[in-house]
Design a protein around this motif. Structure first.
Motif, PDB file in Angstrom:
ATOM      1  N   ALA A  97      13.166 -28.738   3.983  1.00  0.00           N
ATOM      2  CA  ALA A  97      11.654 -28.910   4.126  1.00  0.00           C
ATOM      3  C   ALA A  97      10.868 -28.941   2.886  1.00  0.00           C
ATOM      4  O   ALA A  97      11.187 -28.786   1.811  1.00  0.00           O
ATOM      5  N   PRO A  98       9.798 -29.382   3.141  1.00  0.00           N
ATOM      6  CA  PRO A  98       8.722 -29.842   1.898  1.00  0.00           C
ATOM      7  C   PRO A  98       8.026 -28.609   1.488  1.00  0.00           C
ATOM      8  O   PRO A  98       7.923 -27.372   2.082  1.00  0.00           O
ATOM      9  N   ASN A  99       7.471 -28.619   0.290  1.00  0.00           N
ATOM     10  CA  ASN A  99       6.917 -27.637  -0.398  1.00  0.00           C
ATOM     11  C   ASN A  99       7.577 -26.510  -0.657  1.00  0.00           C
ATOM     12  O   ASN A  99       7.000 -25.348  -0.543  1.00  0.00           O
ATOM     13  N   LEU A 100       8.973 -26.503  -0.956  1.00  0.00           N
ATOM     14  CA  LEU A 100       9.685 -25.422  -1.303  1.00  0.00           C
ATOM     15  C   LEU A 100       9.587 -25.121  -2.814  1.00  0.00           C
ATOM     16  O   LEU A 100       9.589 -25.846  -3.505  1.00  0.00           O
ATOM     17  N   THR A 101       9.488 -23.679  -3.032  1.00  0.00           N
ATOM     18  CA  THR A 101       9.442 -23.378  -4.390  1.00  0.00           C
ATOM     19  C   THR A 101      10.599 -23.106  -4.995  1.00  0.00           C
ATOM     20  O   THR A 101      11.505 -23.071  -3.980  1.00  0.00           O
ATOM     21  N   ASP A 102      10.773 -22.922  -6.141  1.00  0.00           N
ATOM     22  CA  ASP A 102      12.303 -22.960  -6.731  1.00  0.00           C
ATOM     23  C   ASP A 102      12.855 -21.619  -6.536  1.00  0.00           C
ATOM     24  O   ASP A 102      13.909 -21.705  -5.921  1.00  0.00           O
ATOM     25  N   GLU A 104      12.292 -20.068  -3.429  1.00  0.00           N
ATOM     26  CA  GLU A 104      12.883 -20.417  -2.249  1.00  0.00           C
ATOM     27  C   GLU A 104      14.192 -21.078  -2.091  1.00  0.00           C
ATOM     28  O   GLU A 104      15.011 -20.790  -1.504  1.00  0.00           O
ATOM     29  N   THR A 105      14.172 -22.301  -3.021  1.00  0.00           N
ATOM     30  CA  THR A 105      15.289 -22.829  -2.926  1.00  0.00           C
ATOM     31  C   THR A 105      16.580 -22.273  -3.576  1.00  0.00           C
ATOM     32  O   THR A 105      17.565 -22.454  -2.906  1.00  0.00           O
ATOM     33  N   LYS A 106      16.374 -21.447  -4.404  1.00  0.00           N
ATOM     34  CA  LYS A 106      17.519 -20.641  -5.133  1.00  0.00           C
ATOM     35  C   LYS A 106      18.086 -19.649  -3.971  1.00  0.00           C
ATOM     36  O   LYS A 106      19.240 -19.158  -3.959  1.00  0.00           O
ATOM     37  N   GLU A 107      16.992 -19.074  -3.213  1.00  0.00           N
ATOM     38  CA  GLU A 107      17.344 -17.861  -2.366  1.00  0.00           C
ATOM     39  C   GLU A 107      18.421 -18.739  -1.194  1.00  0.00           C
ATOM     40  O   GLU A 107      19.241 -18.003  -0.498  1.00  0.00           O
ATOM     41  N   ILE A 108      17.734 -19.871  -0.603  1.00  0.00           N
ATOM     42  CA  ILE A 108      18.429 -20.532   0.444  1.00  0.00           C
ATOM     43  C   ILE A 108      19.826 -20.930   0.012  1.00  0.00           C
ATOM     44  O   ILE A 108      20.901 -20.721   0.712  1.00  0.00           O
ATOM     45  N   THR A 109      19.991 -21.581  -1.260  1.00  0.00           N
ATOM     46  CA  THR A 109      21.240 -21.852  -1.711  1.00  0.00           C
ATOM     47  C   THR A 109      22.108 -20.698  -1.856  1.00  0.00           C
ATOM     48  O   THR A 109      23.337 -20.853  -1.674  1.00  0.00           O
TER      49      THR A 109
END
Length: 263
Positions: A97-102, A104-109
């Motif tokens: 998804a576009p415009n993910l914050t760092d 958010e990316t860390k949480e999803i990962t």
């Protein structure tokens, strides 16, 4: 009349009566042996029919057990593996998804890594239940020791295991039946018997391998045959039959259960 002629007639009569007597006895014996042989053959046929019927029942019980195991494995795969992998897939799509914050990316990962680890652990447990690696590599004794440790790891039951038998590692197919019997008994003790202690002892008695199993659970009415007709007990009966063994179950309400089987 000449006495010699009378004497001869008497002898002839005696011979005739004697012959008739022996013929009657012989006929009776022939009929007796024929009926006895017929009865023996009938008994043998009835015994053979009973053996065939029992064999069919055993096969039916094994098939039912296999079907139940397949259902359980399919349910485990669906609930524990498939559902987690679906969530992993959704999280992987979120990463694109576009415009993910760092953050958010860390949480999803982190979610993906955590769910993947759980899926791997659950798949390992499913494979372990099918055939424990320790059992396959080191034999029945090591497999049962690990089984006891697994049950004790839950802190709800203590297991005492004693083995006085040297198991032949080449007899692994028969040993797998023994392992499954104990696995079923222990599951029943924990799930239905609410036991806090289990005792398992292997001994060789007069050349026959014997297992004595006991628990301190709630027990059941041993006189009620319905208590011994569950799928688990049918599974155990089938395995005992394949081992050409015997099994005796003693239990009373409030006094746990004792199972003695040979193999």
């Amino acid at each position: 009349m000449d006495t010699s002629l009378v004497y001869e007639k008497e002898i002839v009569a005696i011979i005739l009566y004697t012959s008739c007597f022996f013929m009657v006895v012989a006929g009776f014996l022939i009929v007796f042996f024929y009926l006895s042989r017929k009865k023996i053959i009938q008994k043998e046929l009835e015994k053979r029919d009973l053996e065939i019927h029992l064999h069919k029942e055993q096969l039916h019980a094994v098939i039912m057990t296999q079907e139940e195991e397949r259902k359980r494995i399919a349910q485990d795969l669906h609930d524990d593996i498939s559902s987690k992998l679906n969530i992993v897939s959704l999280n992987a799509h979120l990463l694109s998804a576009p415009n993910l914050t760092d953050d958010e990316t860390k949480e999803i990962t982190a979610n993906i890594i955590n769910l993947t680890a759980k899926a791997l652990e659950n798949s390992r447990k499913i494979a372990h239940n099918l055939l424990p690696p320790v059992f396959e590599k080191f034999g029945l004794n090591a497999g049962i020791e690990e089984l006891c440790e697994e049950f004790e790891s839950g802190k709800s039951v203590k297991v005492k295991y004693i083995n006085d038998i040297e198991f032949d590692d080449s007899d692994i197919d028969r040993h797998l039946h023994v392992f499954r019997i104990l696995q079923e008994l222990m599951n029943n003790s924990l799930r239905h018997g609410k036991a806090t202690q289990i005792w398992i002892a292997f001994k060789n008695v007069n050349g026959t391998n014997t297992c004595n199993y006991e628990d301190n659970g709630v027990g059941f009415d041993n006189k009620n045959t319905e208590n011994q007709k569950g799928l688990g007990m049918k599974n155990i009966d089938s395995r005992i039959s394949f081992l050409n063994g015997t099994m005796k179950i003693d239990s009373e309400i409030g006094r746990g259960i004792t199972v003695n089987f040979t193999f």
